[in-house]
Write a protein that holds these residues in place. Sequence first.
Motif, PDB file in Angstrom:
ATOM      1  N   LEU A 139      43.451  38.571  41.962  1.00 41.67           N
ATOM      2  CA  LEU A 139      43.666  39.427  43.135  1.00 41.67           C
ATOM      3  C   LEU A 139      43.662  38.603  44.422  1.00 41.67           C
ATOM      4  N   GLY A 195      38.114  49.142  48.239  1.00 33.94           N
ATOM      5  CA  GLY A 195      38.962  49.300  47.061  1.00 33.94           C
ATOM      6  C   GLY A 195      38.761  48.184  46.056  1.00 33.94           C
ATOM      7  N   THR A 196      38.622  46.971  46.557  1.00 37.12           N
ATOM      8  CA  THR A 196      38.418  45.821  45.676  1.00 37.12           C
ATOM      9  C   THR A 196      37.077  45.905  44.966  1.00 37.12           C
ATOM     10  N   VAL A 219      49.405  45.363  42.087  1.00 35.94           N
ATOM     11  CA  VAL A 219      48.034  45.175  41.614  1.00 35.94           C
ATOM     12  C   VAL A 219      47.904  45.528  40.140  1.00 35.94           C
ATOM     13  N   LEU A 279      42.542  50.305  44.045  1.00 37.97           N
ATOM     14  CA  LEU A 279      43.018  49.231  44.916  1.00 37.97           C
ATOM     15  C   LEU A 279      44.131  49.718  45.844  1.00 37.97           C
ATOM     16  N   THR A 306      46.729  38.371  46.869  1.00 34.84           N
ATOM     17  CA  THR A 306      46.584  38.707  48.283  1.00 34.84           C
ATOM     18  C   THR A 306      47.230  37.633  49.160  1.00 34.84           C
ATOM     19  N   ALA A 358      37.213  48.763  42.385  1.00 31.34           N
ATOM     20  CA  ALA A 358      38.057  48.407  41.242  1.00 31.34           C
ATOM     21  C   ALA A 358      37.369  47.383  40.344  1.00 31.34           C
ATOM     22  N   PRO A 403      44.542  44.641  49.988  1.00 30.68           N
ATOM     23  CA  PRO A 403      43.523  45.549  49.446  1.00 30.68           C
ATOM     24  C   PRO A 403      42.305  45.549  50.367  1.00 30.68           C
TER      25      PRO A 403
END
Length: 132
Positions: free
Chosen positions: A55, A70-71, A5, A129, A59, A74, A66
């Motif tokens: 991201l 967290g996403t 990440v 993340l 993924t 972030a 994630p």
Amino acid sequence: MFADVFVILYAAHHLSDYPFQTDHQAAHKADRTVTGWIANGVHAATHVATTAALLWAGTLLLHLHPTATGTAAALAWLGISHSAIDRRAGVRWWMEHTGQRGYLAHGGALTVDQAAHIGLGLLPAAMMLATL
């Protein structure tokens, strides 16, 4: 997952700060005017959108996992920290109060700006993340 990440965030940062940033945004994002705040906000939103897209791709392609928490944390941190750093007052203050006035006078603010984005923006976001 942290290293994966972080590399994604680093790539998104550079895409957003260079090829995706308009001349208008670069010239006005630190202005203390409505135009400045709009330029700054659009530039920060570009960072968030670019990071979210990369991201998402990471993924899918790298099988990262994630969390939504967290996403969200972030992406919010990236938008807020990027906007604040790009107002330039903090970078200027740092350089004037840590013995870097000469470096500031010779164009060093860009380097300190980028270091702040990496150390204070990308690094904490990657930790969010990877751990939230």
